[in-house]
Design a protein around this motif. Structure first.
Motif, mmCIF file in Angstrom:
data_model
loop_
_atom_site.group_PDB
_atom_site.id
_atom_site.type_symbol
_atom_site.label_atom_id
_atom_site.label_comp_id
_atom_site.label_asym_id
_atom_site.label_seq_id
_atom_site.Cartn_x
_atom_site.Cartn_y
_atom_site.Cartn_z
ATOM 1 N N GLN A 112 49.496 38.972 45.200
ATOM 2 C CA GLN A 112 48.977 38.710 43.863
ATOM 3 C C GLN A 112 47.911 37.489 43.868
ATOM 4 O O GLN A 112 48.149 36.565 44.734
ATOM 5 C CB GLN A 112 49.901 38.320 42.917
ATOM 6 C CG GLN A 112 50.798 39.782 42.360
ATOM 7 C CD GLN A 112 52.079 39.958 43.335
ATOM 8 O OE1 GLN A 112 52.139 39.369 44.356
ATOM 9 N NE2 GLN A 112 52.865 40.680 42.693
ATOM 10 N N ALA A 113 46.819 37.574 43.330
ATOM 11 C CA ALA A 113 45.749 36.611 43.424
ATOM 12 C C ALA A 113 46.348 35.270 42.590
ATOM 13 O O ALA A 113 46.970 35.125 41.758
ATOM 14 C CB ALA A 113 44.454 36.928 42.799
ATOM 15 N N CYS A 114 45.606 34.094 43.083
ATOM 16 C CA CYS A 114 45.688 32.933 42.176
ATOM 17 C C CYS A 114 47.094 32.529 41.959
ATOM 18 O O CYS A 114 47.480 31.959 41.076
ATOM 19 C CB CYS A 114 44.997 33.133 40.975
ATOM 20 S SG CYS A 114 43.149 33.218 41.176
ATOM 21 N N GLY A 115 48.102 32.835 42.851
ATOM 22 C CA GLY A 115 49.566 32.496 42.879
ATOM 23 C C GLY A 115 50.384 33.448 41.823
ATOM 24 O O GLY A 115 51.343 32.864 41.543
ATOM 25 N N ASP A 116 49.864 34.428 41.563
ATOM 26 C CA ASP A 116 50.550 35.592 40.442
ATOM 27 C C ASP A 116 50.520 34.813 38.999
ATOM 28 O O ASP A 116 49.916 33.925 38.761
ATOM 29 C CB ASP A 116 52.206 35.712 41.377
ATOM 30 C CG ASP A 116 52.522 36.925 40.727
ATOM 31 O OD1 ASP A 116 52.161 37.636 39.974
ATOM 32 O OD2 ASP A 116 53.754 37.348 41.224
ATOM 33 N N GLY A 117 51.507 35.450 38.370
ATOM 34 C CA GLY A 117 51.521 35.099 37.073
ATOM 35 C C GLY A 117 50.392 35.336 36.125
ATOM 36 O O GLY A 117 49.645 36.469 36.318
ATOM 37 N N THR A 118 50.304 34.783 35.100
ATOM 38 C CA THR A 118 48.953 34.826 34.089
ATOM 39 C C THR A 118 48.019 33.730 34.201
ATOM 40 O O THR A 118 48.419 32.794 34.225
ATOM 41 C CB THR A 118 49.715 35.160 32.529
ATOM 42 O OG1 THR A 118 50.401 36.193 32.514
ATOM 43 C CG2 THR A 118 48.315 35.231 31.700
ATOM 44 N N GLN A 119 46.955 34.062 34.629
ATOM 45 C CA GLN A 119 45.968 33.188 35.036
ATOM 46 C C GLN A 119 44.649 33.359 34.312
ATOM 47 O O GLN A 119 44.242 34.335 33.948
ATOM 48 C CB GLN A 119 45.462 33.213 36.643
ATOM 49 C CG GLN A 119 46.916 33.169 37.579
ATOM 50 C CD GLN A 119 47.417 31.637 37.380
ATOM 51 O OE1 GLN A 119 46.940 30.763 37.012
ATOM 52 N NE2 GLN A 119 48.701 31.642 37.874
ATOM 53 N N SER A 120 43.792 32.153 34.212
ATOM 54 C CA SER A 120 42.468 32.380 33.486
ATOM 55 C C SER A 120 41.238 32.069 34.364
ATOM 56 O O SER A 120 41.227 31.309 35.415
ATOM 57 C CB SER A 120 42.316 31.020 32.738
ATOM 58 O OG SER A 120 43.450 30.957 31.799
ATOM 59 N N ASN A 121 40.310 33.204 34.253
ATOM 60 C CA ASN A 121 39.080 33.209 35.209
ATOM 61 C C ASN A 121 39.261 33.129 36.697
ATOM 62 O O ASN A 121 38.907 32.429 37.390
ATOM 63 C CB ASN A 121 38.206 31.992 34.727
ATOM 64 C CG ASN A 121 37.914 32.242 33.137
ATOM 65 O OD1 ASN A 121 37.856 33.163 32.647
ATOM 66 N ND2 ASN A 121 37.351 31.109 32.568
ATOM 67 N N CYS A 122 40.357 33.859 37.308
ATOM 68 C CA CYS A 122 40.663 33.887 38.870
ATOM 69 C C CYS A 122 39.735 34.758 39.337
ATOM 70 O O CYS A 122 39.328 36.113 39.127
ATOM 71 C CB CYS A 122 42.081 34.691 38.852
ATOM 72 S SG CYS A 122 42.610 34.945 40.350
ATOM 73 N N ALA A 123 38.857 34.148 40.225
ATOM 74 C CA ALA A 123 37.721 34.863 40.595
ATOM 75 C C ALA A 123 38.204 35.743 41.791
ATOM 76 O O ALA A 123 37.566 36.883 41.922
ATOM 77 C CB ALA A 123 36.709 33.776 41.507
ATOM 78 N N ASP A 124 39.447 35.347 42.419
ATOM 79 C CA ASP A 124 39.858 36.291 43.191
ATOM 80 C C ASP A 124 40.298 37.934 42.867
ATOM 81 O O ASP A 124 40.258 38.753 43.713
ATOM 82 C CB ASP A 124 41.014 35.463 44.166
ATOM 83 C CG ASP A 124 40.657 34.592 45.008
ATOM 84 O OD1 ASP A 124 39.527 34.442 45.585
ATOM 85 O OD2 ASP A 124 41.491 33.862 45.569
ATOM 86 N N ALA A 125 40.555 37.570 41.621
ATOM 87 C CA ALA A 125 40.836 39.127 40.947
ATOM 88 C C ALA A 125 39.692 40.019 41.095
ATOM 89 O O ALA A 125 40.000 41.333 40.963
ATOM 90 C CB ALA A 125 41.337 38.876 39.668
#
Length: 553
Positions: free
Chosen positions: A321-334
């Protein structure tokens, strides 16, 4: 566990069958006498074809035995199976014998063939003086036929501790032709770890599942539930896992705690044990027999020219999962083009299936939220879950482009995981929220996970305001039933108001129709919410554990 691929063949009447896998049992076979009923886990069928179906049972005289062996004595057990046109077995069409032993958890998988297409059959097992319950199953229609109707129900997320499996009972009483289970069939936690807001009404036996013995024990505990057994008895199932059949939020060879940790090597041992137990306890074909940490689970089942069911595995091949998993804002890796939730081979298989399809409906059975679901009202912030397809946005776009380019007539995505009913339309080019719908997503709430939940007015929910392509949300428990015809798919979102009490009623919360070639949702029925029963929390993810307890869904 590596097992011999030797096949035991048995035939009688109109059909032949193979029992799988037939392990290389000891040369000197001991056949113990069982002094109590070994069919405590019920029977099941699955993966129907025009000429046959998989039949399943597992012997256990003491299902909750700590060693996972169901209290079965050492030895090899001879199990007779029978298939008939009627419940009383006056018109038997096939029978045979299979052997089972501890090496496969005393499970029996029989692949019956030689049956007639689009027919109802009844089946049972026996060993010694004991006989199983009688199950009902159906064969798929012939490949060239256009069935007038298919009654298909689907469900996900049945946490044993959080409630009674009343939804399964109601599903069975509706007498569907086919049932899809989209993951989280069982949960791995020991008692007292995953607590429902309404209080746990029963407890898991044993520790957290990490070994083959504990996974076998946990599957057996779930299979003892009479409501779950009833749903297996009534129709063939297509099953696919999500995360809790192994461990929460696992991703390929990466455990929940992430890569490069001391837990990684242990996780691979755990993964192999979980896969073995899953196969032993599900009505799956020999093509899904696990080999170590690998198991072929994605597959395609055709219902004549009416529907293709593309069953996906979004756990075994995904990137972490990108950006450490969970719910994230504006995660570029997604949005990284190289990242995938399906793996390259499965993605190619799915898109090839789109191009080869001549079906009226192409149904994708999978686990996690597919369409874009933003939880931020800010125009410059995209806040999404990294565990769903939003965390693998480029992967999702390739799938959407694939069915658009293949001119799939009616693409429908079926989803579980989030413990909430949702219905939405899939747009052609996320994050752009413009354009006509190119497909529909139907999300089943949980059978029990998260406790009773609560109703609310869907249109007042902020998630629907932020995401106008999403048309419905409901946080009660239940399942989804559909009636698929050449001209349309009718959809009922079924809810059980309380899962903390037994025998609660079921009712239809909302209904939609998807017309042939229309690729959009048309509401046909709504049962207004009782204001006295409305949730105190009506945020975008209220009554789901997705936000507050993200690690558990």
């Amino acid at each position: 566990m590596r097992m011999s691929r030797r096949i035991l063949l048995a035939s009688s009447g109109a059909a032949a069958a193979s029992a799988v896998p037939a392990a290389a049992w000891a040369e000197t076979k001991i056949h113990p006498v069982l002094r109590s009923d070994p069919f405590t886990l019920g029977v099941a069928s699955g993966d129907p074809e025009p000429d046959g179906v998989v039949l399943w049972t597992r012997l256990a005289v003491d299902p909750l035995a700590e060693d996972g062996m169901g209290g079965m004595p050492a030895g090899v057990f001879d199990v007779k199976w029978e298939v008939a046109k009627d419940e009383r077995f006056r018109h038997r069409v096939a029978s045979g014998r299979a052997e089972t032993a501890a090496e496969v958890g005393h499970s029996v998988h029989v692949e019956v063939d030689g049956l007639q297409p689009a027919r109802e059959y009844y089946y049972r097992f026996s060993t010694g003086r004991w006989q199983s319950p009688v199950g009902r199953t159906l064969t798929a229609p012939s490949r060239r036929s256009m069935p007038a109707e298919l009654r298909m129900s689907f469900a996900s997320c049945s946490q044993f501790e959080h409630g009674y499996f009343t939804a399964y009972r109601h599903m069975a009483e509706a007498h569907p032709d086919l049932i899809l289970h989209l993951g989280d069939y069982q949960y791995e936690y020991k008692a007292g770890v995953y607590l429902s807001p309404d209080g746990n009404v029963r407890d898991h036996e044993g520790p957290e599942t990490v070994t083959l013995a504990t996974y076998r024990q946990r599957h057996a505990q779930y299979k003892t539930d009479p409501d779950l057994q009833a749903a297996h008895l009534v129709a063939p199932w297509l099953v696919i896992w999500d995360d809790h059949e192994t461990e929460n939020n696992w991703a390929d060879e990466v455990p929940e705690v992430g890569s490069d940790t001391p837990d990684t090597a242990d996780f691979l041992v755990r993964r192999a044990a979980a896969f073995q137990a899953y196969w032993e306890n599900m009505p799956l074909r020999r093509t899904s027999v696990p080999e170590g940490i690998d198991m072929q689970l994605y597959r395609r089942v055709r219902w004549g020219r009416l529907a293709n069911f593309h069953m996906l595995d979004t756990r075994q091949y995904r990137d972490d999962q990108a950006c450490g998993d969970g719910t994230q804002s504006n995660c570029a890796d997604a949005w990284d083009e190289s990242r995938t939730i399906t793996g390259a081979a499965q993605e190619e298989w799915l898109i090839d299936g789109f191009h080869e399809s001549t079906a009226r409906w192409d149904v994708i059975g999978q686990q996690v939220f597919f369409t874009q679901r933003d939880s931020s009202a800010a125009a410059d912030v995209l806040r999404t879950s990294m565990d769903g397809w939003d965390g693998y946005a480029a992967s999702r776009q390739r799938i959407i482009d694939g069915w658009v380019e293949a001119e799939v007539r009616n693409p429908v995505v079926l989803t579980g995981d989030v413990h909430t009913h949702w219905a939405g339309e899939i747009l052609p080019d996320f994050p752009d929220a413009q354009g006509d719908s190119v497909g529909v997503e139907l999300v089943a709430t949980s059978v029990t996970s998260g406790g009773n939940g609560a109703d609310s007015v869907p249109e007042d929910n902020s998630a629907l305001v932020i995401n106008p392509h999403i048309k419905f949300r409901n946080a009660q428990r239940g399942y989804v039933e559909t009636v698929i015809t050449p001209d349309r798919m009718d959809v009922n979102f079924q809810v059980v108001p309380q899962v903390t009490v037994q025998d609660a009623p079921v009712y239809t919360r909302r209904s939609y129709t998807i017309a042939d070639r229309d690729r959009s949702l048309h509401q046909t029925y709504d049962r207004p919410v009782d204001p006295s029963a409305m949730s105190r929390n009506t945020g975008p993810f209220a009554d789901s554990d997705e936000n507050a307890d993200d690690y558990l869904n």
